[in-house]
Design an enzyme around this catalytic site. Sequence first.
Site, PDB file in Angstrom:
ATOM      1  CG  HIS A  17      -6.428   5.492   3.465  1.00 18.33           C
ATOM      2  ND1 HIS A  17      -6.859   4.503   4.285  1.00 18.33           N
ATOM      3  CD2 HIS A  17      -5.724   4.889   2.527  1.00 18.33           C
ATOM      4  CE1 HIS A  17      -6.324   3.522   4.180  1.00 18.33           C
ATOM      5  NE2 HIS A  17      -5.446   3.454   3.167  1.00 18.33           N
ATOM      6  CE  LYS A  41      -6.781  -8.156   0.525  1.00 12.84           C
ATOM      7  NZ  LYS A  41      -6.343  -6.765   0.562  1.00 12.84           N
ATOM      8  NE  ARG A  90       1.704   2.907   3.138  1.00 17.14           N
ATOM      9  CZ  ARG A  90       0.698   2.002   3.392  1.00 17.14           C
ATOM     10  NH1 ARG A  90       0.261   1.823   4.156  1.00 17.14           N
ATOM     11  NH2 ARG A  90       0.598   0.994   2.283  1.00 17.14           N
ATOM     12  CB  SER A 128      -6.015  -0.360   6.846  1.00 17.05           C
ATOM     13  OG  SER A 128      -6.333   0.656   6.046  1.00 17.05           O
TER      14      SER A 128
END
Length: 165
Positions: A17, A41, A90, A128
């Site tokens: 990040h 969440k 990614r 993460s």
Amino acid sequence: MSIAIYPGSFDPPTYGHLDVIRRASAIFDKVIVSVLRNSAKTPLFSAEDRVKMLSEETSGLPNVEVVSFEGLTIEFARSCGACAIVRGLRAVTDFEYELQLAQVNKVMAPEIETVLLTTALEYAFLSSTVVREFASYGSDISKFVPPSIEKKIINRLNEINEKNN
Ligand code: ADP
């Protein structure tokens, strides 16, 4: 002035990040790192903690601001006067999801561009989720996150473990 938002969960922020933030800050006049408050969440860190961590780690970048937001990303981008939404790519696995998101956002807000920055190769595997997973087994995560964030993750996991025991 060109303003971009960089939205995400950042739970926790990683070197991946931070690399995207640094590179976006070289392209846009202002980058607003936007921490999503997602009530559906249960995050490891509160939105306030994530904002604090990102603010500390980006304190050397004067054109970067860190805030939290709720709701639709494009609505938030509009309220900031942003011309672009920055996302990180990614691998091909990210591509399908990011492309779909970019296309939907383009329909909903044609004036806002999505800018996908490819990740630095050394962080291509990093997420993460990987950090949380490794940390939960007591593994060394110093290659994934800055030292102060590493400490906070360990403390937070200890807190949770104590609560559960
Ligand atoms: P979300 O939960 O919205 O996917 P994340 O916090 O996981 O948010 O990530 C925010 C953005 O940062 C996403 O665009 C994601 O693809 C990107 N990102 C995450 N990890 C990396 C990394 N290692 N390198 C480059 N970009 C990354």
